[in-house]
Design a protein around this motif. Structure first.
Motif, mmCIF file in Angstrom:
data_model
loop_
_atom_site.group_PDB
_atom_site.id
_atom_site.type_symbol
_atom_site.label_atom_id
_atom_site.label_comp_id
_atom_site.label_asym_id
_atom_site.label_seq_id
_atom_site.Cartn_x
_atom_site.Cartn_y
_atom_site.Cartn_z
ATOM 1 N N PRO B 128 -38.161 57.026 25.880
ATOM 2 C CA PRO B 128 -39.679 57.540 25.532
ATOM 3 C C PRO B 128 -40.020 58.727 26.327
ATOM 4 O O PRO B 128 -40.718 59.515 25.683
ATOM 5 C CB PRO B 128 -40.560 56.212 25.370
ATOM 6 C CG PRO B 128 -39.491 55.101 25.227
ATOM 7 C CD PRO B 128 -38.296 55.583 25.715
ATOM 8 N N ALA B 131 -38.541 62.006 25.428
ATOM 9 C CA ALA B 131 -38.863 62.435 24.042
ATOM 10 C C ALA B 131 -39.973 63.049 24.127
ATOM 11 O O ALA B 131 -40.373 64.193 23.677
ATOM 12 C CB ALA B 131 -39.006 61.230 23.052
ATOM 13 N N GLU B 132 -41.082 62.362 24.965
ATOM 14 C CA GLU B 132 -42.349 63.167 25.208
ATOM 15 C C GLU B 132 -42.427 64.468 25.884
ATOM 16 O O GLU B 132 -43.000 65.440 25.626
ATOM 17 C CB GLU B 132 -43.311 61.869 25.934
ATOM 18 C CG GLU B 132 -44.782 62.583 26.226
ATOM 19 C CD GLU B 132 -45.396 63.173 24.950
ATOM 20 O OE1 GLU B 132 -45.240 62.461 23.918
ATOM 21 O OE2 GLU B 132 -46.404 63.866 25.116
ATOM 22 N N GLY B 135 -41.124 66.864 23.622
ATOM 23 C CA GLY B 135 -41.868 67.171 22.725
ATOM 24 C C GLY B 135 -41.053 66.760 21.401
ATOM 25 O O GLY B 135 -41.312 67.760 20.291
ATOM 26 N N VAL B 136 -40.225 65.873 21.311
ATOM 27 C CA VAL B 136 -39.438 65.553 20.095
ATOM 28 C C VAL B 136 -39.783 64.045 19.636
ATOM 29 O O VAL B 136 -40.036 63.362 20.344
ATOM 30 C CB VAL B 136 -37.905 65.745 20.583
ATOM 31 C CG1 VAL B 136 -37.647 67.386 20.789
ATOM 32 C CG2 VAL B 136 -37.209 64.741 21.452
ATOM 33 N N ALA B 137 -39.021 63.873 18.611
ATOM 34 C CA ALA B 137 -39.163 62.489 17.926
ATOM 35 C C ALA B 137 -38.373 61.375 18.772
ATOM 36 O O ALA B 137 -37.768 61.835 19.488
ATOM 37 C CB ALA B 137 -38.594 62.408 16.418
ATOM 38 N N GLN B 138 -38.907 60.128 18.499
ATOM 39 C CA GLN B 138 -38.020 59.098 19.357
ATOM 40 C C GLN B 138 -38.012 57.841 18.354
ATOM 41 O O GLN B 138 -38.874 57.733 17.670
ATOM 42 C CB GLN B 138 -38.767 58.654 20.660
ATOM 43 C CG GLN B 138 -40.265 57.697 20.427
ATOM 44 C CD GLN B 138 -40.790 57.465 21.593
ATOM 45 O OE1 GLN B 138 -41.215 58.326 22.540
ATOM 46 N NE2 GLN B 138 -40.701 56.208 21.776
ATOM 47 N N THR B 139 -37.191 57.171 18.773
ATOM 48 C CA THR B 139 -37.146 55.820 18.292
ATOM 49 C C THR B 139 -36.124 54.809 19.211
ATOM 50 O O THR B 139 -35.255 55.441 19.847
ATOM 51 C CB THR B 139 -36.685 55.324 16.881
ATOM 52 O OG1 THR B 139 -37.109 54.126 16.711
ATOM 53 C CG2 THR B 139 -35.464 55.657 16.820
ATOM 54 N N PHE B 152 -33.375 61.874 10.852
ATOM 55 C CA PHE B 152 -32.445 60.480 11.059
ATOM 56 C C PHE B 152 -33.239 59.318 10.572
ATOM 57 O O PHE B 152 -34.302 59.338 10.380
ATOM 58 C CB PHE B 152 -32.324 60.298 12.647
ATOM 59 C CG PHE B 152 -33.763 59.956 13.490
ATOM 60 C CD1 PHE B 152 -34.070 58.662 13.536
ATOM 61 C CD2 PHE B 152 -34.528 60.882 14.146
ATOM 62 C CE1 PHE B 152 -35.311 58.299 13.892
ATOM 63 C CE2 PHE B 152 -35.601 60.481 14.262
ATOM 64 C CZ PHE B 152 -36.099 59.061 14.577
ATOM 65 N N GLU B 166 -37.899 56.623 10.342
ATOM 66 C CA GLU B 166 -37.050 58.035 10.076
ATOM 67 C C GLU B 166 -37.909 58.862 10.877
ATOM 68 O O GLU B 166 -39.165 58.796 11.042
ATOM 69 C CB GLU B 166 -37.309 58.269 8.269
ATOM 70 C CG GLU B 166 -36.519 57.126 7.418
ATOM 71 C CD GLU B 166 -36.716 57.504 5.874
ATOM 72 O OE1 GLU B 166 -35.844 56.913 5.076
ATOM 73 O OE2 GLU B 166 -37.696 58.296 5.715
ATOM 74 N N GLY B 167 -37.027 59.977 11.097
ATOM 75 C CA GLY B 167 -37.769 61.037 11.826
ATOM 76 C C GLY B 167 -36.918 62.309 11.612
ATOM 77 O O GLY B 167 -36.048 62.478 11.028
#
Lengths: 254, 249
Positions: B128, B131-132, B135-139, B152, B166-167
């Motif tokens: 996480p 990702a921050e 500056g991108v999506a995360q899961t 995804f 979903e992202g």
């Protein structure tokens, strides 16, 4: 201010969040600080319950777009609240959401983070955390090198202690959309079962259960309100008696 | 598609934990180092994506010379190249996330995979945070991953069930047990890996977030106690102990 991000489930304060709040209250008293409870969602009805656990202020970020969990949107709520309130400590329970969003918020704040802690204290005005490492074979005392200090608390470790606080409600601006990722759907939610992290009593069986069908006995034994049942080890999850998420005997969920 | 897999070398779970002389770190003597098991799922997923739709897979680890073993293994399993960031990969998660972010930014990765946590430290934070910082999506903690055109869809484990996230790509996604069944390196793969080199870079200088100031062992478990007397007296004794001492009732 000590800020605790809280989760609601069906309009009720989740037990791990109540525990984190109680611990937050204790730390706030020790440090002479205010305690803020932070909520996010399409509706934060039920947030007032945080006052029972000592919240001085209850901050709500409400927007229709926050109905489903989004890592980046919720991280924005957390980080913005910390900045707006000048909080020096950000806490949350180490739940599925907490463990996903809190480190992201910490990174945005440029803050040190201690996850899944089992002990917290204030030493000379700074937060100090104790967390199990190496599968519980050792404990690490952790201190922070940053002005903002962030921690998630392990569920079922800190007692949830009722202590009424003023609980003044204040609404915060909420992000409205264009999120990078969003939860679309919740699957296979085991019905009628208390969350493992919220159970007071855990009933479990191992190889001695002999047959997967015999888990019905344990299921019947566990009362819906307080207990959680499931196999403790791999053999039964492999055999399909229970999904992996049901298996409780792992270090992260003691 | 360009995939980065971040791998961590960790002490084997069988390791007998001893505290080093400094009182705040693990005594490295007799420690057997392995790749963190959750990272194996991340690497396997990357290789499967490469096989299914074509991708360039880059394996990365932070540490000293010893982590080259992890990277060599990744190359043998099917990673196209490997990068060693020379720095402290065992310490603060925020520091490690900054090192990886400094390397990964501007490199055009579509997907960054890592384990949901490095066992031992159990911070579950680098994914996480990375990702921050990018500056991108995360899961996180996913057991299933489907990739679309720039998107995804992942199944993520939550309390008592799972959820579908979903992202948009690029994204940082962290793997949970159950995502796949990691393969073993083939002899052909091991031989091919010997011809590949590991790129060594100095890790970027970073700011520390948190630090361990003391590492302590739990108190010794007290000796067991044998209840004496006939079965009825033993049962009574056990009941009393559970009630008065353990307070389970």
């Amino acid at each position: 201010m000590i800020l605790v991000f809280c989760e609601l489930k069906e309009g009720q304060l989740r037990k791990p969040s109540a525990e984190a709040l109680s611990e937050g209250r204790r730390l706030a008293d020790a440090a002479g600080k205010k305690l803020g409870a932070l909520f996010a969602g399409a509706s934060c009805a039920g947030a007032a319950e945080a006052a029972n656990y000592g919240a001085d202020v209850i901050l709500t970020a409400e927007a229709p777009a926050l109905a489903s969990y989004s890592s980046d949107a919720y991280a924005t709520v957390l980080a913005d609240a910390v900045k707006a309130k000048g909080a020096t400590v950000l806490m949350a329970a180490a739940t599925a959401v907490g463990k996903d969003v809190v480190p992201r918020a910490a990174a945005r704040l440029g803050a040190g983070y201690a996850s899944d802690v089992t002990g917290l204290s204030m030493v000379d005005g700074k937060l100090q955390a104790v967390r199990p490492v190496y599968a519980g074979k050792a404990f690490a005392t952790t201190t922070f090198a940053t002005p903002v200090q962030v921690a998630t608390t392990r569920p079922n470790v800190f007692p949830a202690a009722e202590k009424p606080g003023p609980g003044t409600v204040e609404s915060l601006p909420a992000p409205t959309g264009d999120f990078k990722s969003v939860v679309k759907e919740i699957l296979a939610k085991a019905s009628g079962k208390v969350d493992l992290s919220e159970a007071n009593v855990i009933v479990s069986g191992g190889r001695g259960m002999k047959d997967g069908a015999n888990f019905k006995i344990l299921e019947d034994l566990a009362t819906p309100s307080a207990a959680w049942w499931g196999p403790p080890g791999r053999p039964w999850t492999r055999a399909g008696a229970c999904p992996t998420a049901c298996r409780w005997a792992r270090p992260a969920r003691s | 598609m360009k995939i980065l897999v971040a791998l961590k070398q960790v002490p084997d779970t069988e390791t007998r934990i001893k505290v080093a002389a400094d009182g705040r770190s693990l005594d490295p003597a007799d420690v057997k180092w392995i790749i963190s098991p959750y990272d194996e799922y991340a690497l396997e997923e990357a290789i499967r994506i490469k096989e299914a739709k074509g991708a360039e897979v880059i394996a990365l680890s932070v540490g000293g010379d010893s982590v080259k073993d992890v990277l060599k293994n990744a190359l043998a399993l099917g990673a196209d190249s490997a990068v060693l960031l020379k720095g402290d990969g065992q310490g603060d998660a925020f520091a490690v996330a900054q090192m990886i972010a400094a390397y990964a930014k501007d490199k055009g990765f579509d997907l960054i995979l890592c384990g949901n946590k490095g066992i031992g430290g159990d911070n579950a934070a680098v994914g996480p945070m990375l990702a921050e910082l990018l500056g991108v999506a995360q899961t996180s903690v996913i057991v299933k991953l489907d990739l679309g055109e720039g998107t995804f869809r992942a199944e993520r484990e939550i309390e008592g069930g799972s959820e579908i996230v979903e992202g948009a790509l690029p994204a940082v996604i962290t793997a949970q047990k159950g995502l796949n069944e990691p393969r073993y390196a083939s002899l052909k793969g091991i031989m091919a890996a010997k011809k590949k080199t590991i790129e060594e870079l100095e890790a970027a200088s970073v700011t520390t977030g948190a630090q361990i100031t003391a590492l302590t062992l739990p108190p010794e478990r007290p000796a067991g106690r044998k209840l004496e007397g006939d079965p009825a007296a033993q049962a009574n004794g056990l009941l009393q102990a559970l009630k008065d001492e353990a307070k389970v009732f």
